[in-house]
Design a protein around this motif. Structure first.
Motif, PDB file in Angstrom:
ATOM      1  N   ALA A  98     -24.897  14.046   9.222  1.00  0.00           N
ATOM      2  CA  ALA A  98     -24.543  12.653   9.459  1.00  0.00           C
ATOM      3  C   ALA A  98     -25.760  11.925  10.018  1.00  0.00           C
ATOM      4  CB  ALA A  98     -23.382  12.562  10.447  1.00  0.00           C
ATOM      5  N   VAL A  99     -26.061  10.775   9.428  1.00  0.00           N
ATOM      6  CA  VAL A  99     -27.176   9.950   9.904  1.00  0.00           C
ATOM      7  C   VAL A  99     -26.597   8.618  10.354  1.00  0.00           C
ATOM      8  CG1 VAL A  99     -28.970  11.093   8.597  1.00  0.00           C
ATOM      9  CG2 VAL A  99     -27.670   9.300   7.492  1.00  0.00           C
ATOM     10  N   PHE A 100     -26.970   8.208  11.541  1.00  0.00           N
ATOM     11  CA  PHE A 100     -26.346   7.058  12.189  1.00  0.00           C
ATOM     12  C   PHE A 100     -27.224   5.810  12.084  1.00  0.00           C
ATOM     13  CE2 PHE A 100     -24.046  10.580  13.741  1.00  0.00           C
ATOM     14  CZ  PHE A 100     -22.895  10.153  14.397  1.00  0.00           C
ATOM     15  N   ASN A 101     -26.653   4.744  11.556  1.00  0.00           N
ATOM     16  CA  ASN A 101     -27.368   3.469  11.542  1.00  0.00           C
ATOM     17  C   ASN A 101     -27.465   2.917  12.962  1.00  0.00           C
ATOM     18  OD1 ASN A 101     -27.659   3.556   8.800  1.00  0.00           O
ATOM     19  ND2 ASN A 101     -26.113   1.993   8.351  1.00  0.00           N
ATOM     20  N   THR A 102     -28.574   2.274  13.249  1.00  0.00           N
ATOM     21  CA  THR A 102     -28.783   1.649  14.557  1.00  0.00           C
ATOM     22  C   THR A 102     -29.322   0.239  14.343  1.00  0.00           C
ATOM     23  OG1 THR A 102     -31.101   2.337  14.788  1.00  0.00           O
ATOM     24  CG2 THR A 102     -29.406   3.919  15.498  1.00  0.00           C
ATOM     25  N   ALA A 103     -29.564  -0.458  15.427  1.00  0.00           N
ATOM     26  CA  ALA A 103     -30.127  -1.803  15.332  1.00  0.00           C
ATOM     27  C   ALA A 103     -31.562  -1.749  14.803  1.00  0.00           C
ATOM     28  CB  ALA A 103     -30.097  -2.480  16.701  1.00  0.00           C
ATOM     29  N   GLU A 104     -32.200  -0.580  14.897  1.00  0.00           N
ATOM     30  CA  GLU A 104     -33.590  -0.445  14.462  1.00  0.00           C
ATOM     31  C   GLU A 104     -33.734   0.205  13.091  1.00  0.00           C
ATOM     32  OE1 GLU A 104     -32.598   0.859  17.559  1.00  0.00           O
ATOM     33  OE2 GLU A 104     -33.102  -1.087  18.477  1.00  0.00           O
ATOM     34  N   THR A 105     -32.748   1.033  12.689  1.00  0.00           N
ATOM     35  CA  THR A 105     -32.899   1.812  11.461  1.00  0.00           C
ATOM     36  C   THR A 105     -31.636   1.780  10.612  1.00  0.00           C
ATOM     37  OG1 THR A 105     -34.405   3.333  12.602  1.00  0.00           O
ATOM     38  CG2 THR A 105     -33.473   4.092  10.523  1.00  0.00           C
ATOM     39  N   HIS A 106     -31.835   1.547   9.322  1.00  0.00           N
ATOM     40  CA  HIS A 106     -30.742   1.620   8.342  1.00  0.00           C
ATOM     41  C   HIS A 106     -30.999   2.828   7.455  1.00  0.00           C
ATOM     42  CE1 HIS A 106     -27.528  -0.064   5.770  1.00  0.00           C
ATOM     43  NE2 HIS A 106     -28.198   0.535   4.784  1.00  0.00           N
ATOM     44  N   ASN A 107     -29.965   3.609   7.208  1.00  0.00           N
ATOM     45  CA  ASN A 107     -30.085   4.814   6.391  1.00  0.00           C
ATOM     46  C   ASN A 107     -29.496   4.593   5.003  1.00  0.00           C
ATOM     47  OD1 ASN A 107     -31.050   6.998   8.412  1.00  0.00           O
ATOM     48  ND2 ASN A 107     -29.389   5.974   9.498  1.00  0.00           N
TER      49      ASN A 107
END
Length: 210
Positions: A98-107
């Protein structure tokens, strides 16, 4: 870009189902000619499993991660086990990450060699996921591809592309929409779309469902 080794042996990829798919297509043609089935009905069923029934598993995983901090940490640490705890396991024993989107990174997830896809949590892969154009352009121009899906990200936000293999498949955990505090997991799951779990979309806002 996350570089993961692909095994070029088709036996380990979804492509080895091509013989079966050919048989199914031949049977479908025969039954259609005999007037026993309606192709439009089959298309509707496939679309339902592709966009609604199948992705519900993944939506429940994401909703639980949003609502339960301990589950989210488990999902980050060992997605295969965390997802299996909800009853969803890979049909070929593949591992999940699982890869989590954040305010800095979009997967964004792609399978550059074929169409490896997390069936156990997302159901049937969409046609565009298997298309050569998506498989190549998602790596070369991910920001442009996302824009074509209607996802325009700030220039300051990084995009990370994950390349699925037969052994390791990915689930994107989109960012939780604003104004969803207090919603039950089932209500949260309704905000999670298939595309948001591939990375070609975002989770819906509560207003979008009204």
């Amino acid at each position: 870009m996350s570089g993961h080794h692909h095994d070029h042996d088709d036996h380990h990829h979804d492509n080895h189902y091509s013989d079966m798919q050919a048989r199914v297509k031949a049977l479908e043609t025969l039954l259609t000619e005999k007037g026993l089935i309606d192709p439009d009905a089959i298309d509707a069923i496939v679309e339902t499993y592709e966009t609604k029934v199948g992705p519900r598993n993944g939506a429940r995983v994401v909703a639980k991660a949003w609502a339960d901090r301990n589950f989210a940490e488990w999902l980050k640490r060992d997605a295969t086990a965390a997802i299996a705890s909800l009853g969803y396991t890979g049909r070929q024993g593949e591992h999940m990450r699982a890869v989590f989107n954040t305010a800095e990174t979009h997967n964004l997830v792609v399978c550059t060699l074929c169409s490896c896809y997390p069936w156990s949590v997302l159901g049937l892969p969409p046609v565009w996921y298997k298309a050569p154009a998506y498989r190549s352009r998602a790596v070369i121009d991910p920001r442009g591809v996302l824009a074509e899906f209607g996802v325009t990200l700030p220039e300051t936000m990084g995009i990370r592309v994950w390349d699925s293999t037969a052994e390791l498949r990915y689930l994107v955990v989109p960012q939780r929409p604003a104004d969803t505090e207090g919603l039950a997991e089932e209500a949260l799951a309704n905000l999670v779309t298939r595309d948001s779990m591939i990375g070609t979309g975002l989770a819906l806002s509560p207003e979008a469902l009204r």
